[in-house]
Design a protein around this motif. Structure first.
Motif, PDB file in Angstrom:
ATOM      1  N   PRO A  93       0.802  -1.225   0.000  1.00  0.00           N
ATOM      2  CA  PRO A  93       0.000   0.000   0.000  1.00  0.00           C
ATOM      3  C   PRO A  93       0.840   1.283   0.000  1.00  0.00           C
ATOM      4  O   PRO A  93       0.390   2.315  -0.497  1.00  0.00           O
ATOM      5  CB  PRO A  93      -0.829  -0.105   1.286  1.00  0.00           C
ATOM      6  CG  PRO A  93      -0.113  -1.096   2.132  1.00  0.00           C
ATOM      7  CD  PRO A  93       0.616  -2.024   1.205  1.00  0.00           C
ATOM      8  N   ALA A  94       2.067   1.228   0.518  1.00  0.00           N
ATOM      9  CA  ALA A  94       2.883   2.443   0.605  1.00  0.00           C
ATOM     10  C   ALA A  94       3.865   2.597  -0.553  1.00  0.00           C
ATOM     11  O   ALA A  94       4.313   3.699  -0.834  1.00  0.00           O
ATOM     12  CB  ALA A  94       3.655   2.459   1.932  1.00  0.00           C
ATOM     13  N   LYS A  95       4.206   1.475  -1.231  1.00  0.00           N
ATOM     14  CA  LYS A  95       5.254   1.544  -2.250  1.00  0.00           C
ATOM     15  C   LYS A  95       4.933   0.645  -3.437  1.00  0.00           C
ATOM     16  O   LYS A  95       4.313  -0.401  -3.285  1.00  0.00           O
ATOM     17  CB  LYS A  95       6.599   1.099  -1.661  1.00  0.00           C
ATOM     18  CG  LYS A  95       7.074   1.959  -0.526  1.00  0.00           C
ATOM     19  CD  LYS A  95       8.343   1.394   0.080  1.00  0.00           C
ATOM     20  CE  LYS A  95       8.756   2.208   1.285  1.00  0.00           C
ATOM     21  NZ  LYS A  95       9.738   1.537   2.091  1.00  0.00           N
ATOM     22  N   ASP A  96       5.412   1.072  -4.600  1.00  0.00           N
ATOM     23  CA  ASP A  96       5.351   0.269  -5.824  1.00  0.00           C
ATOM     24  C   ASP A  96       6.613   0.618  -6.611  1.00  0.00           C
ATOM     25  O   ASP A  96       6.602   1.475  -7.489  1.00  0.00           O
ATOM     26  CB  ASP A  96       4.084   0.593  -6.612  1.00  0.00           C
ATOM     27  CG  ASP A  96       3.822  -0.409  -7.728  1.00  0.00           C
ATOM     28  OD1 ASP A  96       4.547  -1.428  -7.798  1.00  0.00           O
ATOM     29  OD2 ASP A  96       2.909  -0.167  -8.542  1.00  0.00           O
ATOM     30  N   LEU A  97       7.721  -0.032  -6.251  1.00  0.00           N
ATOM     31  CA  LEU A  97       9.041   0.333  -6.757  1.00  0.00           C
ATOM     32  C   LEU A  97       9.792  -0.853  -7.349  1.00  0.00           C
ATOM     33  O   LEU A  97       9.546  -1.998  -6.964  1.00  0.00           O
ATOM     34  CB  LEU A  97       9.921   0.882  -5.622  1.00  0.00           C
ATOM     35  CG  LEU A  97       9.422   2.050  -4.801  1.00  0.00           C
ATOM     36  CD1 LEU A  97      10.326   2.271  -3.593  1.00  0.00           C
ATOM     37  CD2 LEU A  97       9.379   3.295  -5.662  1.00  0.00           C
ATOM     38  N   VAL A  98      10.727  -0.538  -8.235  1.00  0.00           N
ATOM     39  CA  VAL A  98      11.738  -1.498  -8.694  1.00  0.00           C
ATOM     40  C   VAL A  98      13.092  -0.821  -8.514  1.00  0.00           C
ATOM     41  O   VAL A  98      13.304   0.291  -9.016  1.00  0.00           O
ATOM     42  CB  VAL A  98      11.540  -1.911 -10.169  1.00  0.00           C
ATOM     43  CG1 VAL A  98      12.671  -2.831 -10.615  1.00  0.00           C
ATOM     44  CG2 VAL A  98      10.200  -2.593 -10.356  1.00  0.00           C
ATOM     45  N   LEU A  99      13.978  -1.476  -7.773  1.00  0.00           N
ATOM     46  CA  LEU A  99      15.327  -0.966  -7.534  1.00  0.00           C
ATOM     47  C   LEU A  99      16.315  -1.942  -8.158  1.00  0.00           C
ATOM     48  O   LEU A  99      16.386  -3.103  -7.744  1.00  0.00           O
ATOM     49  CB  LEU A  99      15.616  -0.849  -6.039  1.00  0.00           C
ATOM     50  CG  LEU A  99      14.740   0.111  -5.246  1.00  0.00           C
ATOM     51  CD1 LEU A  99      13.486  -0.586  -4.767  1.00  0.00           C
ATOM     52  CD2 LEU A  99      15.506   0.655  -4.062  1.00  0.00           C
ATOM     53  N   THR A 100      17.057  -1.502  -9.153  1.00  0.00           N
ATOM     54  CA  THR A 100      18.030  -2.343  -9.854  1.00  0.00           C
ATOM     55  C   THR A 100      19.422  -1.800  -9.563  1.00  0.00           C
ATOM     56  O   THR A 100      19.720  -0.649  -9.892  1.00  0.00           O
ATOM     57  CB  THR A 100      17.763  -2.352 -11.364  1.00  0.00           C
ATOM     58  OG1 THR A 100      16.425  -2.791 -11.596  1.00  0.00           O
ATOM     59  CG2 THR A 100      18.743  -3.256 -12.086  1.00  0.00           C
TER      60      THR A 100
END
Length: 147
Positions: free
Chosen positions: A133-140
């Motif tokens: 609910p707080a985040k929708d991320l992709v970290l590469t």
């Protein structure tokens, strides 16, 4: 050589200094950021490694210093690591004996799903998919050994 490069002992492999480049994508807002810096894996008295990352993070055109500290301790199985936050809380296990590892970490209502890939002796990558609910991320993050 296959897609993955097996690592017999993750702590021995990671020891030293790595150049770090991280791309951060916010899938909900379509924003992107970038971290550039270094990570030092320094031996700890208990046989583990202190992971100290420092550099510059740029988000929405604003650059600022950024740091992160983790502890990579000997894992339950020889050659693996028990990765912990700086304060000792568990983060995830890391087994690179096949050159590839999947990990997960619940963080409040969000969930971090990590994929670790070793390409060769001097290159490895992590991809974290963060959803909730707080985040929708992709970290590469790409790591290149400094010699």
């Amino acid at each position: 050589m296959g897609e993955f490069w097996p690592v017999a002992d993750v702590l021995a492999h990671l020891a030293g200094r790595w150049r770090v480049t991280r791309e951060v994508r916010d899938l909900a807002g379509d924003d992107a950021g970038r971290f550039e810096g270094v990570t030092d894996f320094v031996p700890l008295p208990d046989g583990g490694l202190l992971h100290e990352e420092s550099g510059t993070f740029t988000w929405q055109g604003v650059s600022r210093p950024a740091t992160r500290t983790l502890r990579f301790l000997p894992g339950a199985t020889p050659g693996t690591a028990d990765v912990r936050f700086a304060d000792g809380r568990p983060f995830h296990d890391l087994d690179l004996t096949t050159g590839h590892c999947l990990a997960g970490h619940p963080c409040a209502a969000d969930f971090y799903r990590g994929e670790f890939t070793v390409r060769d002796a001097d290159h490895w990558r992590t991809v974290w998919r963060v959803g909730g609910p707080a985040k929708d991320l992709v970290l590469t993050t790409d790591y290149v050994r400094e010699t």
